[in-house]
Design an enzyme around this catalytic site. Structure first.
Site, PDB file in Angstrom:
ATOM      1  N   VAL A   1      -4.372  81.233  76.307  1.00 27.99           N
ATOM      2  CA  VAL A   1      -5.163  80.884  75.014  1.00 27.99           C
ATOM      3  C   VAL A   1      -4.891  79.663  74.356  1.00 27.99           C
ATOM      4  CG1 VAL A   1      -2.981  81.890  73.649  1.00 27.99           C
ATOM      5  CG2 VAL A   1      -5.542  82.167  72.720  1.00 27.99           C
ATOM      6  N   TYR A   2      -3.865  78.773  74.888  1.00 29.16           N
ATOM      7  CA  TYR A   2      -3.404  77.542  74.177  1.00 29.16           C
ATOM      8  C   TYR A   2      -4.468  76.724  74.358  1.00 29.16           C
ATOM      9  CZ  TYR A   2       1.400  79.385  73.879  1.00 29.16           C
ATOM     10  OH  TYR A   2       2.524  80.150  73.808  1.00 29.16           O
TER      11      TYR A   2
END
Length: 314
Positions: free
Chosen positions: A53-54
């Site tokens: 998700v980063y």
């Protein structure tokens, strides 16, 4: 060279500071990210933590940026075998949740971005209680058997669900969690201490705490009247408003003065001295921020100093 630590019951040996990858491709551009990664590994570091998700929360970003940066760096340096690579599943906007199908699809997407054929440590990012542990562990076990993942781990999970997961793995002879990534630091102890830590100790899990520096508060740069240029300044500064936060800073200042060490190094050293902790996670946006983090590998606090910090943070 700093000695590496065993990661729980796994065969992984890790540097006592995990480098957080949340900034790569977000507040650190490609060149800055490469410089930080180069400096970290040059100092003996080998443990890099990221997530699929980063950094989906960043303006104009969609998730996967950190893994993409890491993949480019690994390819450019040709050092994949020298790095213990950890990433997470469950929060990417295109791959949400922990269904078996999603875990497998998300792992393939992470492997593509990272440019590698295996992930050393694969975390469930946030537990999803609506998904049976049998389904989650079953999917993770398939990834291990396929050689795509070496070891599995859990982040943000209750003691009850963690125990159920470990029991299922043991009962069925499937891949078993070897590590746990809890929110844990000097101003947030109840997020790990208690049932979760007791379970980790009892079952041989290694803890790799995130928010190790409380979003920057435990670097000591947040002081009354001081303005800090950081995207996380608001969250970190709130600790100044609590008596405990001010008490912890005072104790950190005292111990840091005795060692002529940065406050951040002492805060990380307290974490590293805690039962079950293998390596705290901290991120650096610039090379200049790294020495205070890397110092944890060399700083040993006395029992009295650990006790003083523990008392201040109670």
């Amino acid at each position: 060279m700093t000695s590496l630590r065993p990661l729980g019951s796994s065969d992984l040996q890790v540097f006592p500071l995990a480098l957080g990858g949340n900034v790569f491709g977000w507040t650190a551009d490609l060149d800055q990210s490469f410089a930080v990664l180069d400096a970290y590994t040059a100092a003996g570091g080998n443990f890099v933590d990221t997530a699929d998700v980063y950094s989906a929360w960043g303006e104009g970003l969609s998730g996967g940026e950190s893994e993409t940066v890491l993949g480019k760096w690994l390819a450019a340096r040709g050092n994949r075998d020298g790095v213990v690579l950890a990433t997470k599943v469950g929060q990417h906007p295109e791959y949400p949740g922990l269904s078996a199908a999603n875990i497998k699809a998300a792992a393939d997407a992470s492997l593509r971005r990272l440019g590698t054929d295996h992930i050393d440590l694969y975390y469930t990012h946030y537990d999803k209680p609506e998904v049976p542990v049998e389904e989650i562990i079953g999917a993770l076990d398939e990834l291990v058997r396929a050689g795509k993942v070496r070891h599995i781990a859990a982040s943000n999970i209750s003691a009850e669900r963690l125990a159920a997961s470990l029991d299922f793995s043991e009962r069925e002879g499937l891949a078993r969690y070897v590590a746990l990534q809890p929110h844990y630091n000097l101003v947030s102890r109840d997020t790990y201490e208690g049932g979760l830590r007791d379970l980790a100790a009892r079952t041989g899990l290694a803890a790799v705490p995130y928010y190790a520096l409380a979003a920057g508060f435990l670097t000591g740069k947040y002081r009354p009247g001081a303005a800090v240029d950081s995207v996380r300044a608001g969250g970190a500064a709130k600790h100044l408003e609590s008596e405990r936060g001010r008490r912890v800073l005072a104790a950190l200042d005292e111990v840091a003065g005795a060692h002529d060490a940065p406050v951040a190094t002492v805060a990380l050293a307290w974490l590293a001295a805690q039962p079950t902790v293998a390596a705290p996670i901290a991120s650096a946006r610039t090379v200049e921020q790294l020495p205070a983090l890397l110092g944890v590998a060399e700083l040993s606090l006395t029992e009295d100093e650990v006790a003083r910090l523990t008392a201040a943070s109670a």
